[in-house]
Design an enzyme around this catalytic site. Structure first.
Site, mmCIF file in Angstrom:
data_model
loop_
_atom_site.group_PDB
_atom_site.id
_atom_site.type_symbol
_atom_site.label_atom_id
_atom_site.label_comp_id
_atom_site.label_asym_id
_atom_site.label_seq_id
_atom_site.Cartn_x
_atom_site.Cartn_y
_atom_site.Cartn_z
ATOM 1 N N LYS A 60 11.660 39.120 84.989
ATOM 2 C CA LYS A 60 12.954 38.554 84.581
ATOM 3 C C LYS A 60 14.022 39.650 84.534
ATOM 4 O O LYS A 60 15.146 39.459 85.018
ATOM 5 C CB LYS A 60 12.816 37.864 83.214
ATOM 6 N N GLN A 94 10.385 36.246 74.638
ATOM 7 C CA GLN A 94 9.190 35.909 75.412
ATOM 8 C C GLN A 94 8.095 35.365 74.484
ATOM 9 O O GLN A 94 7.747 35.983 73.485
ATOM 10 C CB GLN A 94 8.687 37.161 76.163
ATOM 11 N N ASP A 130 16.673 29.613 77.519
ATOM 12 C CA ASP A 130 15.317 29.097 77.757
ATOM 13 C C ASP A 130 15.261 27.580 77.514
ATOM 14 O O ASP A 130 14.303 26.925 77.905
ATOM 15 C CB ASP A 130 14.336 29.776 76.782
#
Ligand code: NAP
Length: 296
Positions: A54, A98, A121
Site C-alpha cells: 500500500k 492495518q 478503508d
C-alpha cells in the site's frame, strides 16, 4: 483451461494510471496532494507485506504518505493518540489501520476513532451505514468495491444475476452483499450470503452466476459446485506453505483453482486477482477524499 482469467493486476494498473492523472490534475488545479497515513501495529508478516504494498503504491502515485509503525506491545491509548493526530492533520485525507490488531486492542474502538471523512478503508459504522442506505457519499470498503469494479470492467452482467457469496465478514461478505444487491448500475443482483450455518453450501454455489469465495479456507469451493460458465471471484488468501527458493509464502485461494478454471467462464487467480484491486480502491478512496478537501 477454458475460463478467462480476470487479471486483477492488469486491471488495477489501469485504475492506478487513471488515478495518476487525477492526482496531477488535483495538484495543478488546487495544489492539493492526497495524503495517506498507514498505521501498522506489530510485525505480523502478512500485515507487513500488505502495508508495504500500500505504501509503495501511494508513493508511486505521488501521495503524501506517512507510515507509522507501533510495536505489538503498544497500548491502545498510543494507537488512539496516533489516529487522533492524523484526524487533525489537514495534509492527511485518508487513515488506514492495518488489521488484525494485537489481541489486547479492541478493533471496534480503533475503527470508531477514525474520522469517518478520513476512513478510506470504509469500515467505520458511518460509512457502512451509508452503504446500507445507498448513500453515494459513503467510502466503500475496498475489497467489495474492488470486486464490483472488476466485474463491471470485465462486462459481467449483474442486473438480475444470481450472486452467491461464501463468507459474511464485516469487511468482505456483508458489505459486498449490500453493494451487489443495491438498486442501480453495478448492482441489482439477487444475492445469497452463505456461512458456516448454511445447509448444503454446494447446492447454493451451483445456482450462482457469480460465485464469490471469501471464507479463508483453502480449496473450500470445489469445481463440482460451479455452474458451467459462472464467474468465480476468489477472495481467499491462505498461506499454505513456504517456498525456500523465493523466501516467500505459498498462497492459495478458497477455490480449487485448476479444476474450477475448466468449468468457470471467468475466474480470478490468487495471487493477482482481488488483492491488487483492493489496493487500487484504497488509493481511489484517498484521492476522492482529497478532492473533497481541496484546500488542504
Ligand atoms: P473472516 O472474518 O474469517 O470470515 C470468514 C467467513 O467465512 C465467516 O463468515 C465464516 O462463517 C465463513 N466460513 C468459514 N468457513 C466456512 C465454511 N466451511 N463454509 C461456509 N462459510 C465459511 O474472513 P475475511 O476477513 O472475510 O477473509 C476471508 C478470506 O479473504 C481470507 O482468506 C482473507 O485473507 C481474504 N481476504 C482477502 C482480501 C484481498 O484483498 N484479497 C481482503 C480481505 C480478506 P461464520 O460467520 O459462520 O463463521
Amino acid at each position: 483451461m477454458s475460463a478467462k482469467i480476470l487479471d486483477g493486476a492488469a486491471l488495477s494498473r489501469a485504475i492506478l494510471d487513471e488515478l495518476g492523472e487525477e492526482v496531477a490534475a488535483l495538484r495543478a488545479a488546487h495544489g492539493t496532494v492526497p495524503g495517506l497515513a498507514t498505521i501498522l501495529v506489530g510485525e505480523d508478516p502478512a500485515s507487513v507485506s500488505y502495508v508495504t504494498r500500500k505504501v509503495a503504491t501511494a508513493h508511486a502515485l505521488g501521495f503524501h504518505e506517512v507510515q507509522e509503525t507501533l510495536p505489538a506491545t503498544a497500548h491502545e491509548a498510543e494507537l488512539l493518540a496516533c489516529i487522533e493526530r492524523h484526524n487533525a492533520d489537514p495534509r492527511i485525507h485518508g487513515i488506514l489501520v492495518q488489521l488484525p490488531l494485537p489481541r489486547h486492542m479492541e478493533e471496534r474502538t480503533i475503527i470508531h476513532a477514525i474520522a469517518p471523512e478520513k476512513d478510506v478503508d470504509g469500515f467505520h459504522p458511518v460509512n457502512l451505514g451509508k452503504l446500507l442506505m445507498g448513500d453515494a457519499t459513503a467510502f466503500l470498503p475496498c475489497t467489495p468495491a474492488g470486486i464490483r469494479e472488476m466485474l463491471m470492467r470485465a462486462g459481467v452482467r449483474l442486473d438480475g444475476a444470481e450472486v452467491v457469496i461464501v463468507g459474511r465478514s464485516n469487511i468482505v461478505g456483508k458489505p459486498l452483499a449490500v453493494l451487489l444487491g443495491q438498486k442501480g448500475p453495478g448492482g441489482n443482483a439477487t444475492v445469497t450470503l452463505t456461512h458456516t450455518g448454511t445447509r448444503d453450501l454446494a447446492a447454493h454455489c451451483r445456482r450462482a452466476d457469480v460465485l464469490v469465495a471469501a471464507a479463508g479456507v483453502p480449496g473450500l469451493v470445489r469445481s463440482e459446485w460451479i455452474k458451467p460458465g459462472a464467474v468465480v471471484i476468489d477472495v481467499g488468501v491462505n498461506r499454505v506453505g513456504f517456498n525456500e527458493k523465493t523466501g516467500k509464502p505459498i498462497l492459495s485461494g478458497d477455490v480449487e483453482f485448476a479444476a474450477a478454471a475448466e468449468v468457470a467462464g471467468m475466474i480470478t487467480p490468487v495471487p493477482g486477482g482481488v488483492g491488487p484491486m483492493t489496493i487500487a480502491m484504497l488509493m481511489k478512496n484517498t484521492v476522492r477524499s482529497a478532492r473533497q478537501h481541496p484546500a488542504a
